[in-house]
Design an enzyme around this catalytic site. Sequence first.
Site, PDB file in Angstrom:
ATOM      1  N   ASN A 122     -10.114  -2.738  -7.003  1.00 29.97           N
ATOM      2  CA  ASN A 122      -9.272  -1.792  -7.750  1.00 29.97           C
ATOM      3  C   ASN A 122      -9.804  -1.501  -9.160  1.00 29.97           C
ATOM      4  O   ASN A 122      -9.397  -0.514  -9.779  1.00 29.97           O
ATOM      5  CB  ASN A 122      -7.825  -2.291  -7.847  1.00 29.97           C
ATOM      6  CG  ASN A 122      -7.051  -2.171  -6.549  1.00 29.97           C
ATOM      7  OD1 ASN A 122      -6.099  -2.915  -6.312  1.00 29.97           O
ATOM      8  ND2 ASN A 122      -7.433  -1.241  -5.689  1.00 29.97           N
ATOM      9  N   ASP A 169       0.840  -1.208   0.000  1.00 27.64           N
ATOM     10  CA  ASP A 169       0.000   0.000   0.000  1.00 27.64           C
ATOM     11  C   ASP A 169       0.872   1.254   0.000  1.00 27.64           C
ATOM     12  O   ASP A 169       2.008   1.231   0.479  1.00 27.64           O
ATOM     13  CB  ASP A 169      -0.907  -0.026   1.251  1.00 27.64           C
ATOM     14  CG  ASP A 169      -2.021   1.010   1.168  1.00 27.64           C
ATOM     15  OD1 ASP A 169      -2.292   1.518   0.056  1.00 27.64           O
ATOM     16  OD2 ASP A 169      -2.617   1.321   2.211  1.00 27.64           O
ATOM     17  N   GLY A 170       0.300   2.348  -0.516  1.00 28.32           N
ATOM     18  CA  GLY A 170       0.958   3.658  -0.404  1.00 28.32           C
ATOM     19  C   GLY A 170       1.739   4.092  -1.635  1.00 28.32           C
ATOM     20  O   GLY A 170       2.491   5.061  -1.565  1.00 28.32           O
TER      21      GLY A 170
HETATM   22  C1  FPP Z   1      -1.630   0.336  -3.465  1.00 24.79           C
HETATM   23  O1  FPP Z   1      -1.173   1.643  -3.545  1.00 24.79           O
HETATM   24  C2  FPP Z   1      -1.057  -0.461  -4.522  1.00 24.79           C
HETATM   25  C3  FPP Z   1      -1.747  -0.993  -5.564  1.00 24.79           C
HETATM   26  C4  FPP Z   1      -3.193  -0.817  -5.769  1.00 24.79           C
HETATM   27  C5  FPP Z   1      -1.103  -1.768  -6.604  1.00 24.79           C
HETATM   28  C6  FPP Z   1       0.176  -2.441  -6.249  1.00 24.79           C
HETATM   29  C7  FPP Z   1       0.947  -2.542  -7.466  1.00 24.79           C
HETATM   30  C8  FPP Z   1       2.291  -2.507  -7.588  1.00 24.79           C
HETATM   31  C9  FPP Z   1       3.221  -2.510  -6.475  1.00 24.79           C
HETATM   32  C10 FPP Z   1       2.884  -2.497  -8.921  1.00 24.79           C
HETATM   33  C11 FPP Z   1       2.448  -3.590  -9.805  1.00 24.79           C
HETATM   34  C12 FPP Z   1       2.849  -4.897  -9.248  1.00 24.79           C
HETATM   35  C13 FPP Z   1       3.174  -5.957  -9.963  1.00 24.79           C
HETATM   36  C14 FPP Z   1       3.551  -7.196  -9.282  1.00 24.79           C
HETATM   37  C15 FPP Z   1       3.232  -5.927 -11.425  1.00 24.79           C
HETATM   38  P1  FPP Z   1      -2.252   2.831  -3.664  1.00 24.79           P
HETATM   39  O2  FPP Z   1      -2.266   3.269  -5.086  1.00 24.79           O
HETATM   40  O3  FPP Z   1      -3.562   2.385  -3.125  1.00 24.79           O
HETATM   41  O4  FPP Z   1      -1.599   3.907  -2.752  1.00 24.79           O
HETATM   42  P2  FPP Z   1      -2.366   5.067  -1.943  1.00 24.79           P
HETATM   43  O5  FPP Z   1      -3.197   4.394  -0.898  1.00 24.79           O
HETATM   44  O6  FPP Z   1      -1.244   5.863  -1.377  1.00 24.79           O
HETATM   45  O7  FPP Z   1      -3.190   5.806  -2.940  1.00 24.79           O
END
Ligand code: FPP
Length: 265
Positions: A75, A27-28
Amino acid sequence: MTERQPKPIQRPDLGGPFPEHVAIIMDGNGRWAQRRALRRVLGHKEGIASVREITTSCAEMGVKSLTLYAFSVENWKRPRAEIRFLMGLLEEFMVAERPTLMDNDVRLACIGRLDDLPEASLRALRETEELTASNRGMTLRLALSYGSRSEIADGVRRIAEDARAGRLDPADVDEETLRGYLYDPDTPDPDLLIRTAGEMRISNFLLWQISYAEFYVADVCWPEFRRPQLMEALRAYASRQRKFGGLIQDAPDEAPASKKAERTA
Ligand code: FPP
């Protein structure tokens, strides 16, 4: 062709148990980018570097399974451009990381409603699964279009179908039956669940499987979660005492109730 020799495992001595299965809610990414006045999607891009470092570190240290929550069923509600970017990143990752997965003897597996993924991402993913299928060091499981409630609902639907078709007696349905209908019943439950970015939520991740996982929350955002932060989480895990609802193993004179009854009988 000469057979690849697996790299020797370098398990750190942290003074306590070491987890076989680590699961992570990454997350984050968005916050990491926004704090740097960057577009949110650049946080996802930077997050790939953490995926690589954590995967190789876990494989080197002898973790058997690493499950990463990469994309949830929820998502899909994000802006179309962000989804497109993430799916492109997934496809790129599947191709670019093949040498790293092979070098580290890592098998790729995926859980979730994978048919929801765009065709090109799914194809790249299936090819990487196939390429790495005989690797035995660690399994990297990516949870994609994953939601625990949908996993349980999918499983229960199949149980009902099997019962209706006479393949399953409803009287025989127990916890192990349900486990057998989940996406990946053969992987043991996570021992350690890590979440980054300081949030204290499970977000519909492996609800069945984390019943007795130890929970660790890291304050840093996912793009900053690297080997030193992983070591902190492993150290915290090593210091925990897991009881699984029972008592601490070495407590004196505390045999399980059934044994106690035998002794006094
Ligand atoms: C949460 O951060 C993360 C995600 C929804 C996606 C995770 C994806 C990756 C690390 C990259 C892709 C991974 C692979 C394995 C190809 P957020 O966007 O919810 O962060 P926020 O809460 O700060 O908005």
